[in-house]
Design a protein around this motif. Sequence first.
Motif, PDB file in Angstrom:
ATOM      1  N   MET A   1       0.869  -1.168   0.000  1.00 37.29           N
ATOM      2  CA  MET A   1       0.000   0.000   0.000  1.00 37.29           C
ATOM      3  C   MET A   1       0.905   1.217   0.000  1.00 37.29           C
ATOM      4  SD  MET A   1      -3.112  -1.130   2.592  1.00 37.29           S
ATOM      5  CE  MET A   1      -3.939   0.475   2.441  1.00 37.29           C
TER       6      MET A   1
ATOM      7  N   MET B   1       1.436   8.138  -0.030  1.00 38.04           N
ATOM      8  CA  MET B   1       0.576   8.994  -0.851  1.00 38.04           C
ATOM      9  C   MET B   1       1.254  10.271  -1.336  1.00 38.04           C
ATOM     10  SD  MET B   1      -2.919   8.577   1.359  1.00 38.04           S
ATOM     11  CE  MET B   1      -3.670   6.992   1.653  1.00 38.04           C
TER      12      MET B   1
ATOM     13  N   VAL C   1      -0.966  -0.866  -4.578  1.00 37.76           N
ATOM     14  CA  VAL C   1      -2.131   0.020  -4.671  1.00 37.76           C
ATOM     15  C   VAL C   1      -1.640   1.427  -4.358  1.00 37.76           C
ATOM     16  CG1 VAL C   1      -4.433   0.553  -3.821  1.00 37.76           C
ATOM     17  CG2 VAL C   1      -3.661  -1.835  -3.932  1.00 37.76           C
ATOM     18  N   THR C   2      -1.996   2.381  -5.210  1.00 40.42           N
ATOM     19  CA  THR C   2      -1.500   3.748  -5.018  1.00 40.42           C
ATOM     20  C   THR C   2      -2.622   4.767  -5.155  1.00 40.42           C
ATOM     21  OG1 THR C   2       0.257   5.305  -5.676  1.00 40.42           O
ATOM     22  CG2 THR C   2      -0.910   4.171  -7.449  1.00 40.42           C
ATOM     23  N   LEU C   3      -2.450   5.886  -4.490  1.00 40.20           N
ATOM     24  CA  LEU C   3      -3.369   7.022  -4.601  1.00 40.20           C
ATOM     25  C   LEU C   3      -2.537   8.227  -5.004  1.00 40.20           C
ATOM     26  CD1 LEU C   3      -6.091   8.420  -4.275  1.00 40.20           C
ATOM     27  CD2 LEU C   3      -5.632   8.623  -1.818  1.00 40.20           C
TER      28      LEU C   3
ATOM     29  N   SER D   1       1.840   5.570  -9.923  1.00 40.96           N
ATOM     30  CA  SER D   1       0.767   5.456 -10.921  1.00 40.96           C
ATOM     31  C   SER D   1       1.351   5.388 -12.325  1.00 40.96           C
ATOM     32  CB  SER D   1      -0.216   6.628 -10.805  1.00 40.96           C
ATOM     33  OG  SER D   1       0.428   7.862 -11.028  1.00 40.96           O
TER      34      SER D   1
ATOM     35  N   ALA E   1      -5.970   4.291  -7.375  1.00 40.61           N
ATOM     36  CA  ALA E   1      -7.212   4.755  -6.748  1.00 40.61           C
ATOM     37  C   ALA E   1      -7.482   6.219  -7.049  1.00 40.61           C
ATOM     38  CB  ALA E   1      -7.139   4.538  -5.241  1.00 40.61           C
TER      39      ALA E   1
ATOM     40  N   ARG F   1      -9.292   8.111  -1.254  1.00 37.30           N
ATOM     41  CA  ARG F   1      -8.797   7.220  -0.207  1.00 37.30           C
ATOM     42  C   ARG F   1      -9.711   6.025   0.037  1.00 37.30           C
ATOM     43  NH1 ARG F   1      -7.929   8.887   5.857  1.00 37.30           N
ATOM     44  NH2 ARG F   1      -9.385   7.200   6.235  1.00 37.30           N
TER      45      ARG F   1
ATOM     46  N   TYR G   1      -8.826   3.564  -2.497  1.00 36.07           N
ATOM     47  CA  TYR G   1      -7.500   3.048  -2.123  1.00 36.07           C
ATOM     48  C   TYR G   1      -7.637   1.919  -1.104  1.00 36.07           C
ATOM     49  CZ  TYR G   1      -2.820   3.361   0.116  1.00 36.07           C
ATOM     50  OH  TYR G   1      -1.573   3.104   0.659  1.00 36.07           O
TER      51      TYR G   1
ATOM     52  N   SER H   1      -7.382  -2.420  -1.772  1.00 35.73           N
ATOM     53  CA  SER H   1      -6.497  -3.188  -0.886  1.00 35.73           C
ATOM     54  C   SER H   1      -7.261  -4.293  -0.165  1.00 35.73           C
ATOM     55  CB  SER H   1      -5.833  -2.254   0.126  1.00 35.73           C
ATOM     56  OG  SER H   1      -5.117  -1.218  -0.516  1.00 35.73           O
TER      57      SER H   1
END
Length: 233
Positions: free
Chosen positions: A110, A113, A132-134, A145, A158, A161, A164, A168
């Motif tokens: 994860m 950010m 997984v990224t925001l 990304s 994502a 949030r 995101y 996950s």
Amino acid sequence: AKRAREEKERSEKKAGEEEEEKEEGRIANFNQLYKLQPSLLDAYANVLRHTSSSSSIDVKLWLLRFPASGEKRVRQQLRMRGVSEERVIFGEQVGKVNHFRRIPLSSIMMDTMRINGHSTSTDTLFMSVPIVTLPSSTFAGRVTSSLLSACSLTQWIARDRKEYEDISKNILSSPSHISAAKRLVEEKCGPSSPLFDDSMRVRHIEVFYRIAVEISSAKEVPFHIVVYHADVV
């Protein structure tokens, strides 16, 4: 009464066996600790809380003592968010070879950010672990990304949030989901993918340089150069 007691004992024994049979999952983040902003710790706590009650695996958070002085503070912040001590693992900084060996022990990364993982995210994808990224509005917050886009894995980018956390949670919902995500990374981010095909990148750069020289020699006004894969032979 005796029969009821025996039933209760059998039920408790079965529950204990099921608990023992739970596989372990790990949310990894091997970035420096200064990147862990409060909203990210909130997200970690929410995902850990969700997996504790609904997942078939025992999920833990795996961070680095990077620096070691930050561990105490991070643990304190996670405790304030309801995350118990035993669900947080801190690893040591190790050499590159040993670091690459331990990455596949992660179930998922994860991403941080505001400042994404850069080489950390690249290493993670190279070892076939899903991320997984925001993205944020800054360059440093869009690196992962970009890496995922290069591997055609945009479904793990994502938009907010909540998404995101939801992405996950979905990956961590079962061992089969984790395995499927890892197979997908292996398929999409292999040596021939745009992200790791070094010979293709060299050819792209050579085309850029040639076009730039031609523009300069012709004394044309500089402009943005876009080279597509099909243009490179």
